[in-house]
Write an enzyme that holds these catalytic residues in place. Structure first.
Site, PDB file in Angstrom:
ATOM      1  N   ASP A   8     -21.498  59.754  75.734  1.00  0.00           N
ATOM      2  CA  ASP A   8     -20.771  61.002  75.938  1.00  0.00           C
ATOM      3  C   ASP A   8     -19.279  60.667  75.879  1.00  0.00           C
ATOM      4  O   ASP A   8     -18.894  59.537  75.524  1.00  0.00           O
ATOM      5  CB  ASP A   8     -21.200  61.688  77.250  1.00  0.00           C
ATOM      6  CG  ASP A   8     -20.657  61.012  78.502  1.00  0.00           C
ATOM      7  OD1 ASP A   8     -20.059  59.915  78.397  1.00  0.00           O
ATOM      8  OD2 ASP A   8     -20.825  61.569  79.604  1.00  0.00           O
ATOM      9  N   CYS A  65     -22.069  56.141  79.196  1.00  0.00           N
ATOM     10  CA  CYS A  65     -21.345  57.309  79.711  1.00  0.00           C
ATOM     11  C   CYS A  65     -20.320  56.777  80.718  1.00  0.00           C
ATOM     12  O   CYS A  65     -19.999  55.586  80.697  1.00  0.00           O
ATOM     13  CB  CYS A  65     -22.283  58.372  80.280  1.00  0.00           C
ATOM     14  SG  CYS A  65     -23.195  57.951  81.768  1.00  0.00           S
ATOM     15  N   THR A  67     -20.456  56.369  84.003  1.00  0.00           N
ATOM     16  CA  THR A  67     -21.091  55.421  84.920  1.00  0.00           C
ATOM     17  C   THR A  67     -22.297  54.718  84.331  1.00  0.00           C
ATOM     18  O   THR A  67     -22.750  53.709  84.876  1.00  0.00           O
ATOM     19  CB  THR A  67     -21.585  56.156  86.180  1.00  0.00           C
ATOM     20  OG1 THR A  67     -22.523  57.157  85.751  1.00  0.00           O
ATOM     21  CG2 THR A  67     -20.431  56.796  86.943  1.00  0.00           C
ATOM     22  N   HIS A  98     -38.397  40.714  81.760  1.00  0.00           N
ATOM     23  CA  HIS A  98     -39.399  41.234  82.690  1.00  0.00           C
ATOM     24  C   HIS A  98     -39.800  42.684  82.414  1.00  0.00           C
ATOM     25  O   HIS A  98     -40.938  43.067  82.685  1.00  0.00           O
ATOM     26  CB  HIS A  98     -38.876  41.155  84.134  1.00  0.00           C
ATOM     27  CG  HIS A  98     -38.853  39.752  84.670  1.00  0.00           C
ATOM     28  ND1 HIS A  98     -38.715  39.469  86.016  1.00  0.00           N
ATOM     29  CD2 HIS A  98     -38.940  38.556  84.032  1.00  0.00           C
ATOM     30  CE1 HIS A  98     -38.722  38.150  86.183  1.00  0.00           C
ATOM     31  NE2 HIS A  98     -38.849  37.569  85.000  1.00  0.00           N
ATOM     32  N   HIS A 133     -45.783  40.348  83.453  1.00  0.00           N
ATOM     33  CA  HIS A 133     -44.802  41.426  83.262  1.00  0.00           C
ATOM     34  C   HIS A 133     -45.373  42.530  82.374  1.00  0.00           C
ATOM     35  O   HIS A 133     -45.043  43.698  82.539  1.00  0.00           O
ATOM     36  CB  HIS A 133     -43.510  40.861  82.675  1.00  0.00           C
ATOM     37  CG  HIS A 133     -42.955  39.736  83.490  1.00  0.00           C
ATOM     38  ND1 HIS A 133     -42.507  39.919  84.784  1.00  0.00           N
ATOM     39  CD2 HIS A 133     -42.828  38.410  83.222  1.00  0.00           C
ATOM     40  CE1 HIS A 133     -42.107  38.752  85.262  1.00  0.00           C
ATOM     41  NE2 HIS A 133     -42.300  37.824  84.336  1.00  0.00           N
TER      42      HIS A 133
END
Ligand code: RB5
Length: 149
Positions: A8, A65, A67, A98, A133
């Site tokens: 964004d 973005c 954050t 993992h 995993h």
């Protein structure tokens, strides 16, 4: 490896840095937007990248973005997407080894460009270890199936 890239407005500048790095590495990628710093909605770009991956056309995604939170939450709503929000290289390594993460997310307002590129390199280099995993990743898929109606 084909890489789908998206952001964004909050991740637009860091995305330019990431794409220049991918150019320098000679890696194939496509920018799914946004195109400028004008305000947009991060779910739109998360969805474009996520769909490019689950369609099989692209192998990995990198989404950014402000954050990394909104865009990773959005991408993870698409069945088959395992988006890892990483602010350090160890998490990026583990997200591949993992979790078999197929999308890397981070925040332009959280980490600097140098660290971001190290995180990208780690994410693109590391391989899924499988074994125990794989059992856990399959359980993630079972959760998706339980709630996809
Ligand atoms: C945009 O201002 C910002 O909310 C967005 O980039 C992101 O940080 C949301 O999680």
């Amino acid at each position: 490896m084909k890489i789908a890239v998206g952001s964004d407005h909050g991740g637009f500048h860091l995305k330019q840095v990431v794409m220049k790095h991918l150019d320098e590495l000679g890696l194939e990628y496509k920018d799914f937007g946004c195109e400028s710093c004008a305000s947009v909605d991060y779910p739109d770009y998360a969805l474009a990248v996520a769909e490019a991956i689950v369609s099989g056309e692209f192998d990995r995604g990198i989404i950014i973005c402000g954050t990394g939170i909104g865009i990773s939450i959005s991408a993870n709503k698409v069945p088959g997407i395992r988006a890892a929000l990483c602010s350090d290289t160890y998490s990026a390594k583990m997200s591949r080894q993992h979790n078999d993460a197929n999308v890397l997310a981070f925040g332009e307002r959280v980490i600097g460009p140098g660290l971001a590129l190290d995180i990208v390199d780690m994410f693109l280099k590391e391989k899924f270890l499988g074994g125990r995993h794989a059992v856990r990743v399959n359980k993630i898929k079972m959760i998706e199936q339980k709630y996809s109606k």
